[in-house]
Design a protein around this motif. Sequence first.
Motif, short mmCIF file in Angstrom:
data_model
loop_
_atom_site.label_atom_id
_atom_site.label_comp_id
_atom_site.label_asym_id
_atom_site.label_seq_id
_atom_site.Cartn_x
_atom_site.Cartn_y
_atom_site.Cartn_z
N ALA A 154 2.94 8.04 9.96
CA ALA A 154 3.51 7.24 8.71
C ALA A 154 2.18 6.24 8.33
O ALA A 154 2.37 5.91 7.11
N LYS A 155 1.13 6.01 8.93
CA LYS A 155 0.20 4.99 8.82
C LYS A 155 -0.81 5.77 7.83
O LYS A 155 -1.18 5.22 6.72
N SER A 156 -1.03 6.79 8.09
CA SER A 156 -2.25 7.44 7.59
C SER A 156 -1.83 8.84 6.60
O SER A 156 -2.38 9.16 5.84
N GLY A 157 -0.41 9.29 7.09
CA GLY A 157 0.06 10.49 6.30
C GLY A 157 -0.46 11.83 7.10
O GLY A 157 0.18 13.00 6.32
N ALA A 158 -1.03 11.61 7.94
CA ALA A 158 -1.63 13.06 8.59
C ALA A 158 -0.85 13.88 9.23
O ALA A 158 0.12 13.18 9.72
N LEU A 159 -1.05 15.09 9.21
CA LEU A 159 -0.30 15.86 10.00
C LEU A 159 -0.41 15.65 11.68
O LEU A 159 -1.78 15.90 11.98
N VAL A 160 0.55 15.49 12.25
CA VAL A 160 0.34 15.36 13.80
C VAL A 160 0.44 16.38 14.57
O VAL A 160 -0.52 16.84 15.11
N LYS A 161 1.34 17.29 14.25
CA LYS A 161 1.58 18.64 14.72
C LYS A 161 2.88 19.12 14.29
O LYS A 161 3.70 18.58 13.43
N GLN A 204 0.88 -0.93 -0.03
CA GLN A 204 0.08 -0.02 -0.09
C GLN A 204 0.90 1.31 0.01
O GLN A 204 2.05 1.13 0.52
N PHE A 205 0.25 2.37 -0.45
CA PHE A 205 0.91 3.62 -0.74
C PHE A 205 0.28 4.67 0.30
O PHE A 205 -0.97 4.68 0.66
N VAL A 206 1.03 5.48 0.90
CA VAL A 206 0.47 6.56 1.73
C VAL A 206 1.29 7.74 1.31
O VAL A 206 2.28 7.97 1.26
N GLN A 207 0.48 9.08 1.35
CA GLN A 207 1.08 10.24 0.83
C GLN A 207 1.02 11.09 2.17
O GLN A 207 -0.13 11.17 2.76
N LEU A 208 2.01 11.78 2.38
CA LEU A 208 2.06 12.71 3.63
C LEU A 208 1.20 13.64 3.15
O LEU A 208 1.51 14.41 1.98
N GLN A 209 0.49 14.39 3.96
CA GLN A 209 -0.40 15.44 3.90
C GLN A 209 0.42 16.86 4.23
O GLN A 209 0.13 17.41 5.19
N THR A 241 11.92 19.14 3.04
CA THR A 241 13.44 18.75 3.25
C THR A 241 13.66 18.29 4.68
O THR A 241 12.58 18.24 5.39
N MET A 242 14.97 18.04 5.13
CA MET A 242 15.04 17.67 6.55
C MET A 242 14.41 16.39 6.84
O MET A 242 14.00 16.07 7.86
N VAL A 243 14.11 15.56 5.92
CA VAL A 243 13.45 14.30 5.76
C VAL A 243 13.96 13.29 6.79
O VAL A 243 15.12 13.03 6.55
N THR A 244 13.46 12.83 7.81
CA THR A 244 13.84 11.85 8.97
C THR A 244 12.80 10.92 9.49
O THR A 244 11.40 11.54 9.92
N TRP A 245 12.91 9.95 9.52
CA TRP A 245 12.34 8.78 10.32
C TRP A 245 12.31 8.83 11.74
O TRP A 245 13.34 8.96 12.20
N ASP A 246 11.09 8.85 12.48
CA ASP A 246 11.21 8.32 13.84
C ASP A 246 11.80 7.35 14.25
O ASP A 246 11.49 6.17 13.34
N PRO A 247 12.56 7.21 15.14
CA PRO A 247 13.13 5.74 15.46
C PRO A 247 12.30 4.73 15.62
O PRO A 247 12.60 3.58 15.41
N SER A 248 10.85 4.97 16.07
CA SER A 248 9.91 4.09 16.08
C SER A 248 9.34 3.58 14.85
O SER A 248 8.62 2.46 14.53
N GLY A 249 9.62 4.20 13.77
CA GLY A 249 9.12 3.95 12.55
C GLY A 249 7.54 4.38 12.25
O GLY A 249 6.87 4.30 11.17
N ASN A 250 6.96 5.02 13.19
CA ASN A 250 5.41 5.28 13.42
C ASN A 250 5.32 6.73 12.81
O ASN A 250 4.39 7.11 12.17
#
Length: 724
Positions: A305-312, A260-265, A275-284
Amino acid sequence: MKKLLVIFLLSSSVAYGQRNFTIDETVMGPGKFAPKSIYGAKWVSNMDAFSSLDSTFQNLIAREASNNWQTKQLASSNDIKQALSSLIPDEKFNLRTFPTDYQWIDSDNISFRANGQKKSYGIQYNLGTKQAKIAYALPLDAESEELSDKLIQTAYLNGNNIEIINAAGDVIQVTRDTIDGIVNGNPATHRNEFGIDKGMWWSPDNKQLLYYRKDESMVSNYPLPQWDTRVATIKDIRYPMAGMKSEEVTLNIYNTDSKQFVQLQTGEPKEQYLTMVTWDPSGNFVYVGVLNRGQDHLKVNQYDAKSGALVKTLFEEQNTTWVEPQNPLIFLPNNNKHFLYQTDKDGYNQLYLYDTQGKLIRHLGFQDVIVTDFQGFDAKGTKAYYIGATNKGMERHLFEVDLKNGKTNQLTQVNGVHNASISNSGKYILDQYSNLTTPNNLQVIDAKSKKVSSVLTAPNPFAGKINLPKIEFKNFTSPDGKTQLNARITYPVNFDPTKKYPVMVYLYGGSHAQMVTDRWLGGVGYFDMYMAQNGYIVFTLDNRGSDARGFDFTRVTHRNLGEAEMADQMVGIDYLKSQSYVDKDNMGMFGWSFGGFMTSSFMTKHNDIFKAAVAGGPVMDWKYYEIMYGERYMDTPQENPEGYEKSSMLNKADRLNGHLLIIHGAQDPVVVQQHSMDFVEKCIEAGKQVDYFLYPTHEHNVSGKDRIHMYDKIAKYFDLYLKK
């Protein structure tokens, strides 16, 4: 206003057998006369030992603290060849040396890349058993491969699409875009500005691939004529000029389990920079720096990472000039809720410790030191290491900062430019450095006792062979009365202060570049030395706007490129003109790219100084330059018409005075040829003579043997007009 910083005279005596450089050596000399060094030096994983290649490049050797840093052979190129022949008998490899790209997996195993005639292989090799195994095998034309942790999966580009090959050798086609202008996973996103050097990122669990999807189908095609056929053809590139339509970029995640694909919103407007693209160590979560097209407002955002939604939005950075993120976030190895962020918002590019709620925990900056290269953490994760620019940008040193209290120690002391790293235990520093008088020293420093163990002291590679000129550092004060400017003078061989000499001012002057540092020969180029050997005084100055000097030093150029830069250069030029040994009636200038812009500016705006000049790949009007770089410094032509008018050469061709040679690459995708062609046309209209030379097959820089041709042309041009 003018102060002498450091003077060192390299021997200019002409001993028997010594000679000047040939014109070929202006290009080939850096390889031919490179100071002796140790190549491929790396700390061995979890050991107080470092490895390198021997002088023949045939053997991998190690030096251990327990053996007083004496050499020990680990493997040879023949060992590698035999292991590969046994592993892949039907493949042919061209291994002339030990693999220079080797990396340590652990204290017993290394990895490296081996290109055969059929495929490109990722190889793991055990030093004890001398056995190899294939970690991955890719098509020979695969590009931009991104390796997952433990090499479980490897992503790569096939044209403008992404493919993945897993441990079983199965190929997964991730994207299938066929529309011209849709590009996936490419590191050339946003034209490699904002520190972008990759286009794909594996999640910590190696199951999710995050990647750029760039839509530049709406960006103007720019034609580059190709001359390699009887009837010339056109190669189109997408080139977004300042003030025009820009590319639209999204960040997407492909899950290799669910397919499946997810697009970051990342939201609107679509013309923004990610830019500054960084995975959280949890992968979430994924962290992204979202920078507006105006480049004056940055948001550091967290996405699910699951929904692509902005958290904060963790925090924001705004400035009236520009904000320029250059580095991804760096999570602490022992605390998944804390990370390091780099910014120059308080005056100098330094480290800041934040938590994942966006709270600033601690500023980890030290004095006016500018972080140029983050080196990592100690084994406990309580200290961080980085290379920092010091002494008004002249030097580079290794620093250690305690993450709990911010206490910072400078670990290297000898003046110069250091490339240093610390062992995993934190006990030893591997330090390689040079300065004006030191070609190259490599040593191991005991971090606690400060005891130094010398590994290599390189001799002067020119001694007894080449007539070296006298090189001198100087500093000046900029017209604002408060800023130190670093400069370098290279004098003619056998310099006689009672004589008069012509001058070549060599300059760049633009951002993210520094010409003068306290490294071997002061950073002087071989062409500069060639010109000095042939009777020229060669002068170079780093003006405001150039690198490694802090926020105020760079931002003074905003919306007015060329103005503060020329004012600073004039300080050095006025100094030269005041010297009795300078033939001020025979002065020349040479610069490339931004330096070509500066050279053209001097020949029109300060047209009574230089008798001859060479402008290579010059920006003649910033409205023809690309969006990402150009709009950062100049805003758009619509927002800053006065600045664009003032900096343009096209409306100043009638002021051209003296002899100007313009050199351009016909395939230049950076400063397109239209810059110089339009200026030539304006010169024709104004009745001004200008010399022009085109390298038909070259892009922004002229390379290879053609570069020898170019330097020969430039030298003869100056000789024609500046030598009496």
